[in-house]
Design an enzyme around this catalytic site. Structure first.
Site, PDB file in Angstrom:
ATOM      1  N   CYS A   1      -5.176  -3.666   2.439  1.00 40.79           N
ATOM      2  CA  CYS A   1      -4.948  -3.411   3.862  1.00 40.79           C
ATOM      3  C   CYS A   1      -6.173  -3.653   4.747  1.00 40.79           C
ATOM      4  O   CYS A   1      -6.572  -4.786   4.962  1.00 40.79           O
ATOM      5  CB  CYS A   1      -4.390  -1.993   4.027  1.00 40.79           C
TER       6      CYS A   1
ATOM      7  N   GLU B   1       0.860  -1.184   0.000  1.00 41.83           N
ATOM      8  CA  GLU B   1       0.000   0.000   0.000  1.00 41.83           C
ATOM      9  C   GLU B   1       0.902   1.242   0.000  1.00 41.83           C
ATOM     10  O   GLU B   1       2.008   1.204   0.545  1.00 41.83           O
ATOM     11  CB  GLU B   1      -0.875  -0.006   1.268  1.00 41.83           C
TER      12      GLU B   1
ATOM     13  N   LYS C   1      -9.658   1.020  -2.823  1.00 41.61           N
ATOM     14  CA  LYS C   1      -9.889   0.476  -1.474  1.00 41.61           C
ATOM     15  C   LYS C   1     -11.304   0.804  -1.014  1.00 41.61           C
ATOM     16  O   LYS C   1     -11.709   1.981  -1.000  1.00 41.61           O
ATOM     17  CB  LYS C   1      -8.865   1.100  -0.518  1.00 41.61           C
TER      18      LYS C   1
HETATM   19  O1  LIG Z   1      -2.864   6.886   4.867  1.00 46.44           O
HETATM   20  C1  LIG Z   1      -1.918   6.604   4.149  1.00 46.44           C
HETATM   21  O2  LIG Z   1      -1.106   7.419   3.664  1.00 46.44           O
HETATM   22  C2  LIG Z   1      -1.685   5.172   3.830  1.00 46.44           C
HETATM   23  N1  LIG Z   1      -2.736   4.344   4.270  1.00 46.44           N
HETATM   24  C3  LIG Z   1      -2.653   3.616   5.367  1.00 46.44           C
HETATM   25  O3  LIG Z   1      -1.658   3.578   6.062  1.00 46.44           O
HETATM   26  C4  LIG Z   1      -3.871   2.831   5.717  1.00 46.44           C
HETATM   27  C5  LIG Z   1      -4.937   3.806   6.124  1.00 46.44           C
HETATM   28  S1  LIG Z   1      -4.472   4.897   7.467  1.00 46.44           S
HETATM   29  N2  LIG Z   1      -3.582   1.882   6.753  1.00 46.44           N
HETATM   30  C6  LIG Z   1      -4.406   0.889   7.068  1.00 46.44           C
HETATM   31  O4  LIG Z   1      -5.442   0.652   6.457  1.00 46.44           O
HETATM   32  C7  LIG Z   1      -3.937   0.081   8.254  1.00 46.44           C
HETATM   33  C8  LIG Z   1      -4.965  -0.872   8.781  1.00 46.44           C
HETATM   34  C9  LIG Z   1      -4.526  -1.496  10.033  1.00 46.44           C
HETATM   35  O5  LIG Z   1      -3.414  -1.300  10.504  1.00 46.44           O
HETATM   36  C10 LIG Z   1      -5.433  -2.423  10.727  1.00 46.44           C
HETATM   37  O6  LIG Z   1      -6.497  -2.782  10.177  1.00 46.44           O
HETATM   38  O7  LIG Z   1      -5.113  -2.808  11.864  1.00 46.44           O
END
Ligand SMILES: O=C(O)CNC(=O)[C@H](CS)NC(=O)CCC(=O)C(=O)O
Length: 272
Positions: free
Chosen positions: A153, A40, A112
């Site tokens: 993710c 990701e 997503k």
């Molecule tokens: O925002 C960005 O720049 C990149 N995107 C992410 O890092 C994304 C959204 S904050 N991370 C996740 O979905 C982690 C999920 C997770 O850690 C869980 O389900 O426990």
């Protein structure tokens, strides 16, 4: 066919991330990969929405996706950019997974669906939906004879998506990720193995790992899991690198024959 997942430690600057990507994809191709999945936010792991706005443009004409397309062609492989933020018309972004074929053509993309709006501890809150618009469509694509289903993710916590992908023919499901460390320690392996077992599908998860330029820390532990739920390849920890495994549809047929959950599934009424 050999499938690879690359683990990265992407920073805030796309040029440096693309250089790191090129080296890792080169290594995977040299080791015989026909398909390479990246994590990701491969191309930019932004500090915040303002910084993202400076570096992320619309899909059409995006220079980093163009560079990924050229990289796929150079090596004659399927290159799947696990995700990159692409600017939408309404000022938000899509967290978009983009698949390129061996001739550099773009074969499919997936936005997503489930956005990470969660409070994992007192100080640690994530509001992905402030910056991103969620997708509303499941996506499959062909890699040779194999059908690939796409997730990203946090999607891994929503088994209905994986069930729908398997019923749409997916034999392998891609899960690029930037998982947090505490939720990774608690949930990463068990969630991904469960998604493989309950769909009788291969699961390939390419992770961000380590402490990033933007200050976030991610869990790493990229995985390839077979349709019986066995881990067939895993990155030791959170350092950048490549894992590979031979993937076939025979293991899918075998797992689904032994435990035909997709065929045995039934509709049922639920209390109001
Ligand atoms: O925002 C960005 O720049 C990149 N995107 C992410 O890092 C994304 C959204 S904050 N991370 C996740 O979905 C982690 C999920 C997770 O850690 C869980 O389900 O426990």
């Amino acid at each position: 066919m050999k499938f690879a997942a690359v683990q990265m430690r992407s920073g805030m600057h796309p040029g440096a991330n693309m250089d790191a990507l090129e080296a890792l994809v080169g290594e995977a191709a040299e080791r015989g990969a026909h398909y390479v999945l990246t994590p990701e936010v491969t191309t930019v792991f932004a500090e915040n929405a303002a910084q993202l706005r400076e570096v992320a443009g619309p899909h059409e004409g995006d220079p980093y996706l163009a560079r990924a397309a050229a990289l796929a062609k150079t090596h004659g492989i399927h290159l799947h950019i696990g995700s990159q933020a692409v600017a939408l018309a309404d000022g938000r972004f899509a967290n978009r997974s983009v698949l390129f074929g061996p001739d550099g053509s773009e074969l499919a993309h997936y936005d997503k669906i489930h956005l990470f709006d969660a409070q994992i501890s007192g100080l640690n809150a994530y509001r992905e939906s402030e910056t991103y618009a969620g997708g509303d469509t499941a996506v499959t694509a062909k890699i040779g004879d194999l059908t690939l289903g796409m997730a990203i993710c946090y999607d891994m916590r929503f088994p209905a998506l994986f069930n729908a992908l398997a019923k749409a023919g997916a034999e392998m499901i891609s899960v690029p990720a930037a998982f947090t460390v505490p939720t990774g320690q608690a949930h990463w392996h068990v969630l991904l193995r469960a998604r493989a077992i309950e769909t009788g599908s291969w699961v390939i998860a390419a992770a961000q790992g380590g402490t990033h330029e933007n200050g976030r820390a991610t869990y790493g532990h990229s995985l390839i899991i077979d349709p019986w739920g066995r881990i067939v390849a895993e990155m030791d920890d959170d350092a950048p690198g490549v894992i590979l495994a031979e993937i076939d549809s025979e293991a899918v047929r075998e797992a689904r024959q032994r435990i035909p959950v997709l065929a045995n599934e039934r509709a049922f009424a639920v209390p109001e």
